[in-house]
Structures are given as structure tokens and as C-alpha cells.
Design a protein around this motif. Sequence first.
Motif, PDB file in Angstrom:
ATOM      1  N   VAL A  40     -54.728 -18.527  -2.238  1.00  0.00           N
ATOM      2  CA  VAL A  40     -56.001 -18.104  -2.824  1.00  0.00           C
ATOM      3  C   VAL A  40     -56.376 -19.069  -3.960  1.00  0.00           C
ATOM      4  O   VAL A  40     -57.515 -19.524  -4.062  1.00  0.00           O
ATOM      5  CB  VAL A  40     -55.903 -16.644  -3.333  1.00  0.00           C
ATOM      6  N   LEU A  41     -55.372 -19.416  -4.779  1.00  0.00           N
ATOM      7  CA  LEU A  41     -55.631 -20.357  -5.875  1.00  0.00           C
ATOM      8  C   LEU A  41     -56.101 -21.715  -5.342  1.00  0.00           C
ATOM      9  O   LEU A  41     -57.004 -22.329  -5.897  1.00  0.00           O
ATOM     10  CB  LEU A  41     -54.367 -20.539  -6.732  1.00  0.00           C
TER      11      LEU A  41
ATOM     12  N   ALA B 181     -60.204 -25.775  -5.150  1.00  0.00           N
ATOM     13  CA  ALA B 181     -60.990 -26.745  -4.368  1.00  0.00           C
ATOM     14  C   ALA B 181     -62.456 -26.319  -4.279  1.00  0.00           C
ATOM     15  O   ALA B 181     -63.268 -27.011  -3.679  1.00  0.00           O
ATOM     16  CB  ALA B 181     -60.388 -26.888  -2.977  1.00  0.00           C
ATOM     17  N   GLU B 182     -62.768 -25.154  -4.894  1.00  0.00           N
ATOM     18  CA  GLU B 182     -64.119 -24.580  -4.840  1.00  0.00           C
ATOM     19  C   GLU B 182     -64.608 -24.404  -3.413  1.00  0.00           C
ATOM     20  O   GLU B 182     -65.783 -24.545  -3.109  1.00  0.00           O
ATOM     21  CB  GLU B 182     -65.099 -25.412  -5.666  1.00  0.00           C
TER      22      GLU B 182
ATOM     23  N   ALA C 115     -49.226 -36.669 -15.110  1.00  0.00           N
ATOM     24  CA  ALA C 115     -49.753 -35.310 -15.301  1.00  0.00           C
ATOM     25  C   ALA C 115     -50.115 -34.690 -13.950  1.00  0.00           C
ATOM     26  O   ALA C 115     -49.777 -33.536 -13.667  1.00  0.00           O
ATOM     27  CB  ALA C 115     -50.979 -35.348 -16.217  1.00  0.00           C
ATOM     28  N   VAL C 116     -50.778 -35.469 -13.108  1.00  0.00           N
ATOM     29  CA  VAL C 116     -51.193 -34.962 -11.791  1.00  0.00           C
ATOM     30  C   VAL C 116     -49.977 -34.569 -10.950  1.00  0.00           C
ATOM     31  O   VAL C 116     -49.958 -33.515 -10.307  1.00  0.00           O
ATOM     32  CB  VAL C 116     -52.049 -36.023 -11.051  1.00  0.00           C
ATOM     33  N   MET C 117     -48.933 -35.403 -10.985  1.00  0.00           N
ATOM     34  CA  MET C 117     -47.706 -35.096 -10.233  1.00  0.00           C
ATOM     35  C   MET C 117     -47.151 -33.733 -10.682  1.00  0.00           C
ATOM     36  O   MET C 117     -46.773 -32.900  -9.841  1.00  0.00           O
ATOM     37  CB  MET C 117     -46.674 -36.195 -10.470  1.00  0.00           C
ATOM     38  N   ALA C 118     -47.098 -33.528 -12.000  1.00  0.00           N
ATOM     39  CA  ALA C 118     -46.556 -32.277 -12.533  1.00  0.00           C
ATOM     40  C   ALA C 118     -47.441 -31.090 -12.146  1.00  0.00           C
ATOM     41  O   ALA C 118     -46.955 -30.046 -11.710  1.00  0.00           O
ATOM     42  CB  ALA C 118     -46.439 -32.390 -14.060  1.00  0.00           C
ATOM     43  N   ILE C 119     -48.753 -31.279 -12.280  1.00  0.00           N
ATOM     44  CA  ILE C 119     -49.700 -30.188 -11.986  1.00  0.00           C
ATOM     45  C   ILE C 119     -49.636 -29.800 -10.507  1.00  0.00           C
ATOM     46  O   ILE C 119     -49.543 -28.619 -10.159  1.00  0.00           O
ATOM     47  CB  ILE C 119     -51.142 -30.619 -12.368  1.00  0.00           C
ATOM     48  N   GLU C 120     -49.671 -30.803  -9.633  1.00  0.00           N
ATOM     49  CA  GLU C 120     -49.670 -30.501  -8.198  1.00  0.00           C
ATOM     50  C   GLU C 120     -48.358 -29.831  -7.777  1.00  0.00           C
ATOM     51  O   GLU C 120     -48.339 -29.050  -6.834  1.00  0.00           O
ATOM     52  CB  GLU C 120     -49.935 -31.769  -7.376  1.00  0.00           C
ATOM     53  N   HIS C 121     -47.284 -30.128  -8.489  1.00  0.00           N
ATOM     54  CA  HIS C 121     -46.003 -29.498  -8.168  1.00  0.00           C
ATOM     55  C   HIS C 121     -46.052 -27.997  -8.478  1.00  0.00           C
ATOM     56  O   HIS C 121     -45.660 -27.173  -7.649  1.00  0.00           O
ATOM     57  CB  HIS C 121     -44.879 -30.164  -8.967  1.00  0.00           C
ATOM     58  N   VAL C 122     -46.547 -27.647  -9.650  1.00  0.00           N
ATOM     59  CA  VAL C 122     -46.493 -26.234 -10.055  1.00  0.00           C
ATOM     60  C   VAL C 122     -47.668 -25.400  -9.551  1.00  0.00           C
ATOM     61  O   VAL C 122     -47.602 -24.177  -9.577  1.00  0.00           O
ATOM     62  CB  VAL C 122     -46.356 -26.066 -11.589  1.00  0.00           C
ATOM     63  N   LEU C 123     -48.735 -26.073  -9.095  1.00  0.00           N
ATOM     64  CA  LEU C 123     -49.847 -25.306  -8.528  1.00  0.00           C
ATOM     65  C   LEU C 123     -49.825 -25.336  -7.001  1.00  0.00           C
ATOM     66  O   LEU C 123     -50.756 -24.862  -6.347  1.00  0.00           O
ATOM     67  CB  LEU C 123     -51.192 -25.803  -9.067  1.00  0.00           C
TER      68      LEU C 123
END
Length: 370
Positions: A11-12, A17-18, A346-354
Amino acid sequence: MFEAPAGAGAVLRLIRAERATTRSQLTLRTGLSRSTLAERVHSLVTLGLVNEADGPSTGGRPPATLEFNPTAGVVLAATLRPNFCQVVVCNLGATPVFERTYESAMIDPAAVRTYLQATLEHAQVPAQRVWAVGIGVDSECEQDLRDALPHLHDAPVLVDRHVNLRALAEQWTHWRAVDHLLYVSVGTTIECGIVSGGRVHQGARGTAGGLGHIGVPGHAHVPCACGNTGCLEAVVGGRALAEQLRAAGLEASSPADVAALARSGSADAARAVRSAGRAVGEVLAACINFYNPGAIVLGGELAVASQHLLAGLRETAFARSLPMATRDLVVSPTRLGEDAGTTGAAVMAIEHVLAEAYVDRVVQRRDNGV
Ligand SMILES: [Zn+2]
């Protein structure tokens, strides 16, 4: 439609991705019942990852829209160089909110841990707000750091090479519609970061993209640092070009000097950079035929002289590639420049946890009261 019932992570993903931003759109896209979707949304709102805002008032009762909330937490993005370490606190949208740089002659994993913690203290960010840590490194210390620093507090630590993170950053910020991107860095080394389907392609042992050590025909006499001969990097890398210009009586000791000379109008330097572009283009032509990228982004110290490098590269890369492979191919200089590495971390970390599965686990742990 989803095979298994969509979790909160799925869902997230749709909200980020809108692709669906109202509850009715989300039930339609996920196939979930309204009540199950309400549970998923509730979990995401509780975690702070999603905000519910009133829709536009177009008469009647407008549907509320669901938005991703990048301020739900932070990631730490670090870039390690031989004598300094830059640490940036970013929100979950990769926007920097605080930055520190630490200089030291020796940077080992223990020092990195200290710098990360010190940055959090200075930024007054409690450790539990940190979702993940992303670190960009030179290939030599990649595995050491992974082994020595798997977590910072409870947050996972992700490590990757600078070139891969730059590729990721370029794709994430400027080339979202391009699924297959090559980031080519031309400087002292010549390397390539490969993004495929929005993810970095690592290869079986993490060495994918070793463009600089592909052999260039006719240069078997040129030794390379890797122990082989005739490698692209040894023939036209920044060091080789600087040497070539010194032999012509110019003052150049680094790729940055070569780029500066080419930009300031030196015909010798411009010619050398253009000819380097041609050699890189010949090797890239094989990559284009083989991999069929949608975009090639050019970075590295020599990309500052990008017009000469690009001109040479285009001459050979397009001439030797299949017309179908280059029909929609865009070749562009970097738009992020030197900041790309930290953004990529930052993107690597964000994409991992989201990522869907990760968010589902976080939700489950929270529901179980862990
Ligand atoms: Zn080599």
C-alpha cells in the motif's frame, strides 16, 4: 492485482509512487476489502509514514488523499574517502537536513561509528528516529565495513561503492522513467554503475561495471595497475592523459588538471579528452549492444570537460551500436555532480527500509508489541 493479499508495504509503495492516493483507488489497485485496507492505512499512519489530507474542495464531499510523509524518520548517508568522512542526515525523501565532515588520516570502521553517532548528537536526532544508514566506499574497504558495522543501534547499515551509489542517485532524481541506466565515471579510474529495474546490478561477486579493465585493441604494451595490459583505464584514464599532456610540455598532474586545461581552450588537452571519449565510446558500444540502456550518464573528474568527452564518446558509441539499441538512448553529463554519492547512499538506505517486505515486518513487530 496481487497474488497474496497486499500488505502495508505494498500500500505504501502505491502511495509513494502516487499511483493510488485515495482509499477507493487503493482498494481497486490492491483488491483488498475496505476494512483490510483501513487496517493497512492505519498501520502506516501510526508509523508516521502516511498522512491523510483533505482532498480538493470541488463540491460535495471530496475524498481524502493519502500522502507519503518523508519526515517520518531519517537515514544517515555517509561518504568515505581516504582522508575524510562526510555524514549527512536526510529525511525519508533523501532531502538533507544536517551535515558534518570529519577529517582524519586513518578512517576505520570504529571511526565511522564514532562519526555517525557524533553527527546524530550534533543534529539532536534521537537514535530511534534513524531508519537506516547508507555508506559509500571505495571497493577496498567495502567488505571490512560490512562485517564490522552491520547495525548502528537498531538501524541496518548498507554499504556500496561510490560509482553504484552515483548511478542510483542519478536514476532516482533525474531519470525515474528510465529503467536501465549506466553511469560512467571517467577520471583516474574508469568505472560504471548499472541500474536495472530501479536497482543497482551488483553481479555475482559485486564487481559488475568494471569498464576500466576491458581491453582496448592495439594497446597490449600498456601495463595496468590490475596486472593486465591494454586496459581502457590505463590507456585513456586521467593519469594517462595527464602524462600525455606533460609529454607535450603542459602542466598536468591529475585528471582535474586535464579537464581544466581542456576547458580553458588548450587544443592539446581538448584533443586528448576527445580521443579518450572515443576510446570509452568504443567500449561502451559493446555495452550498449549487450545491455540496451535507456540512458548513459557521464560523471567523474573528466566530465567537467564534458563537451569534448561527450563529442568523442558519441562518435564511436553510436557508430558501433545497433540502431535499435540507440534509437531512444540519451547520453547526458551528470546533473548531480559531486553530491551524487551522498544522495545515492541516502537513496540506498531509504529504498531498503521502505521496501514492501521490510515495511510489513516493521508493522508486524509493532502489532506484536516488540
Ligand atoms: Zn586493468
